[in-house]
Motif scaffolding. Sequence first.
Motif, PDB file in Angstrom:
ATOM      1  N   ALA A   1     -22.154   5.497   4.890  1.00 21.71           N
ATOM      2  CA  ALA A   1     -21.470   4.221   4.678  1.00 21.71           C
ATOM      3  C   ALA A   1     -19.975   4.523   4.729  1.00 21.71           C
ATOM      4  CB  ALA A   1     -21.850   3.611   3.339  1.00 21.71           C
ATOM      5  N   VAL A   2     -19.257   3.845   5.620  1.00 24.19           N
ATOM      6  CA  VAL A   2     -17.857   4.186   5.874  1.00 24.19           C
ATOM      7  C   VAL A   2     -17.030   2.916   6.009  1.00 24.19           C
ATOM      8  CG1 VAL A   2     -16.302   5.584   7.284  1.00 24.19           C
ATOM      9  CG2 VAL A   2     -18.751   6.101   7.277  1.00 24.19           C
ATOM     10  N   HIS A   3     -15.831   2.923   5.445  1.00 21.32           N
ATOM     11  CA  HIS A   3     -14.891   1.828   5.704  1.00 21.32           C
ATOM     12  C   HIS A   3     -14.512   1.815   7.187  1.00 21.32           C
ATOM     13  CE1 HIS A   3     -13.969  -0.044   1.886  1.00 21.32           C
ATOM     14  NE2 HIS A   3     -13.872   1.140   1.301  1.00 21.32           N
ATOM     15  N   GLN A   4     -14.465   0.615   7.761  1.00 24.91           N
ATOM     16  CA  GLN A   4     -14.086   0.431   9.163  1.00 24.91           C
ATOM     17  C   GLN A   4     -12.951  -0.589   9.246  1.00 24.91           C
ATOM     18  OE1 GLN A   4     -15.707   2.220  11.467  1.00 24.91           O
ATOM     19  NE2 GLN A   4     -17.466   2.866  10.243  1.00 24.91           N
ATOM     20  N   MET A   5     -12.118  -0.434  10.284  1.00 23.33           N
ATOM     21  CA  MET A   5     -11.134  -1.452  10.613  1.00 23.33           C
ATOM     22  C   MET A   5     -10.712  -1.230  12.065  1.00 23.33           C
ATOM     23  SD  MET A   5      -9.548  -4.177   9.829  1.00 23.33           S
ATOM     24  CE  MET A   5     -10.025  -4.344   8.114  1.00 23.33           C
ATOM     25  N   HIS A   6     -11.582  -1.696  12.982  1.00 23.58           N
ATOM     26  CA  HIS A   6     -11.279  -1.465  14.395  1.00 23.58           C
ATOM     27  C   HIS A   6     -12.029  -2.450  15.278  1.00 23.58           C
ATOM     28  CE1 HIS A   6     -15.039   0.456  16.044  1.00 23.58           C
ATOM     29  NE2 HIS A   6     -15.318   0.424  14.751  1.00 23.58           N
ATOM     30  N   ARG A   7     -11.427  -2.659  16.436  1.00 22.85           N
ATOM     31  CA  ARG A   7     -12.109  -3.342  17.531  1.00 22.85           C
ATOM     32  C   ARG A   7     -12.052  -2.487  18.800  1.00 22.85           C
ATOM     33  NH1 ARG A   7     -10.643  -9.439  19.514  1.00 22.85           N
ATOM     34  NH2 ARG A   7      -8.585  -8.460  19.515  1.00 22.85           N
TER      35      ARG A   7
ATOM     36  N   LEU B   1       0.823  -1.213   0.000  1.00 22.31           N
ATOM     37  CA  LEU B   1       0.000   0.000   0.000  1.00 22.31           C
ATOM     38  C   LEU B   1       0.855   1.260   0.000  1.00 22.31           C
ATOM     39  CD1 LEU B   1      -2.834  -1.008   2.485  1.00 22.31           C
ATOM     40  CD2 LEU B   1      -2.913  -0.964  -0.021  1.00 22.31           C
ATOM     41  N   ALA B   2       1.951   1.256   0.784  1.00 27.60           N
ATOM     42  CA  ALA B   2       2.789   2.449   0.864  1.00 27.60           C
ATOM     43  C   ALA B   2       3.403   2.796  -0.481  1.00 27.60           C
ATOM     44  CB  ALA B   2       3.876   2.244   1.910  1.00 27.60           C
TER      45      ALA B   2
ATOM     46  N   ASN C   1     -10.001   3.105   0.510  1.00 29.77           N
ATOM     47  CA  ASN C   1     -10.777   2.741  -0.665  1.00 29.77           C
ATOM     48  C   ASN C   1     -10.818   1.221  -0.769  1.00 29.77           C
ATOM     49  OD1 ASN C   1      -8.299   1.902  -1.823  1.00 29.77           O
ATOM     50  ND2 ASN C   1      -7.964   3.914  -2.745  1.00 29.77           N
ATOM     51  N   GLN C   2     -11.410   0.711  -1.813  1.00 24.41           N
ATOM     52  CA  GLN C   2     -11.558  -0.738  -1.958  1.00 24.41           C
ATOM     53  C   GLN C   2     -10.212  -1.453  -1.966  1.00 24.41           C
ATOM     54  OE1 GLN C   2     -13.571  -1.948  -5.537  1.00 24.41           O
ATOM     55  NE2 GLN C   2     -13.147  -4.113  -5.237  1.00 24.41           N
ATOM     56  N   ASP C   3      -9.249  -0.919  -2.694  1.00 22.65           N
ATOM     57  CA  ASP C   3      -7.952  -1.582  -2.800  1.00 22.65           C
ATOM     58  C   ASP C   3      -7.221  -1.619  -1.455  1.00 22.65           C
ATOM     59  OD1 ASP C   3      -8.402  -1.997  -5.483  1.00 22.65           O
ATOM     60  OD2 ASP C   3      -7.267  -0.242  -6.125  1.00 22.65           O
ATOM     61  N   ILE C   4      -7.267  -0.513  -0.729  1.00 24.18           N
ATOM     62  CA  ILE C   4      -6.634  -0.480   0.585  1.00 24.18           C
ATOM     63  C   ILE C   4      -7.295  -1.495   1.516  1.00 24.18           C
ATOM     64  CG2 ILE C   4      -6.305   0.946   2.653  1.00 24.18           C
ATOM     65  CD1 ILE C   4      -5.914   3.355   0.799  1.00 24.18           C
ATOM     66  N   MET C   5      -8.619  -1.502   1.524  1.00 26.88           N
ATOM     67  CA  MET C   5      -9.334  -2.418   2.408  1.00 26.88           C
ATOM     68  C   MET C   5      -9.029  -3.872   2.056  1.00 26.88           C
ATOM     69  SD  MET C   5     -11.196  -3.086   4.975  1.00 26.88           S
ATOM     70  CE  MET C   5     -11.458  -1.365   5.422  1.00 26.88           C
TER      71      MET C   5
ATOM     72  N   SER D   1     -16.741  -9.094   0.892  1.00 27.76           N
ATOM     73  CA  SER D   1     -18.017  -8.967   0.184  1.00 27.76           C
ATOM     74  C   SER D   1     -18.541  -7.533   0.199  1.00 27.76           C
ATOM     75  CB  SER D   1     -19.064  -9.902   0.814  1.00 27.76           C
ATOM     76  OG  SER D   1     -19.490  -9.419   2.083  1.00 27.76           O
ATOM     77  N   ARG D   2     -18.050  -6.711   1.126  1.00 31.85           N
ATOM     78  CA  ARG D   2     -18.518  -5.325   1.238  1.00 31.85           C
ATOM     79  C   ARG D   2     -17.475  -4.283   0.858  1.00 31.85           C
ATOM     80  NH1 ARG D   2     -18.836  -4.516   6.239  1.00 31.85           N
ATOM     81  NH2 ARG D   2     -18.413  -6.594   7.065  1.00 31.85           N
ATOM     82  N   ALA D   3     -16.255  -4.740   0.538  1.00 29.48           N
ATOM     83  CA  ALA D   3     -15.166  -3.796   0.282  1.00 29.48           C
ATOM     84  C   ALA D   3     -15.392  -2.921  -0.942  1.00 29.48           C
ATOM     85  CB  ALA D   3     -13.850  -4.555   0.142  1.00 29.48           C
ATOM     86  N   ASP D   4     -16.181  -3.407  -1.898  1.00 33.85           N
ATOM     87  CA  ASP D   4     -16.415  -2.644  -3.124  1.00 33.85           C
ATOM     88  C   ASP D   4     -17.703  -1.827  -3.076  1.00 33.85           C
ATOM     89  OD1 ASP D   4     -18.223  -4.744  -3.225  1.00 33.85           O
ATOM     90  OD2 ASP D   4     -17.915  -5.157  -5.356  1.00 33.85           O
ATOM     91  N   LYS D   5     -18.357  -1.800  -1.939  1.00 26.46           N
ATOM     92  CA  LYS D   5     -19.612  -1.054  -1.835  1.00 26.46           C
ATOM     93  C   LYS D   5     -19.352   0.453  -1.801  1.00 26.46           C
ATOM     94  CE  LYS D   5     -21.963  -4.888  -1.487  1.00 26.46           C
ATOM     95  NZ  LYS D   5     -22.733  -5.386  -2.662  1.00 26.46           N
TER      96      LYS D   5
END
Length: 251
Positions: A156-162, A20-21, A202-206, A229-233
């Motif tokens: 609608a937002v990308h998430q990556m957390h707990r 990604l970098a 974005n989708q690619d990062i996710m 399944s939701r990364a491209d939404k």
Amino acid sequence: MPKLPLRIAVLECDIPMQPLASRFGTYPRIFSTLLNSAADALRYPGLSSREGLEISGWDVVNGGKYPVLENIDAILITGSKFTAYDDDPWIVKLVDFTKKVLEQRRVRIIGVCFGHQIVGRAMGVKLGRMEAWEASVTAVDLTKRGQEIFGKTALAVHQMHRDVVFEYPEGVENLASTERCKVHSMYIAKRLITVQGHPEFNQDIMMEILKARHANGLFNKEMYEDGTSRADKYHDGVLIAQAFLNFLLED
């Protein structure tokens, strides 16, 4: 009319993993891409991808240097793989710096994911960990005030957390929540705006993050397949960044 350019110091709390970098750059570049797109969409006089934004990067994990407040208009605290309630020296220093910014009235704060949590910690509320992750494009409910700030009835937002902020600090307006996380966006006019999600993704990062976390065993097959399944939404990243700019432009 606010003075331009808007001088935004991106406090880098992590380095994007390869590849990604190499493809998207470090977080100052990733956020510059997002904010430039938002500036073009906003159509504010003197503000676009060509003018009106001055974005600098500050590696607070390894470099330890911070901007002089007199030289900037805002800080943007990025996401991170680290834990906002740990007491690593650089995290404690970041919390102390955030408190310093909160104590004055001119320089404003934007917090994203880990940055959202750091703001919560600096304001004295409890952080912790949910049982389950929020990952990939996720529906976010907005309060009435949140609808005013973001200009929609829901996001609608990308998430990556707990990790999460468990409660809203005193004096902060509640903008958003999900079923799993009630503190998704905090706001104080002319002082701070934060989001738990990742408008810069974005989708690619996710997809790269999901693949990596599945490969190292952090995400099982079900979690991985659900996320992919939701990364491209559709997601509202640019719209959220427009809200960030509107917040900075508020006179």
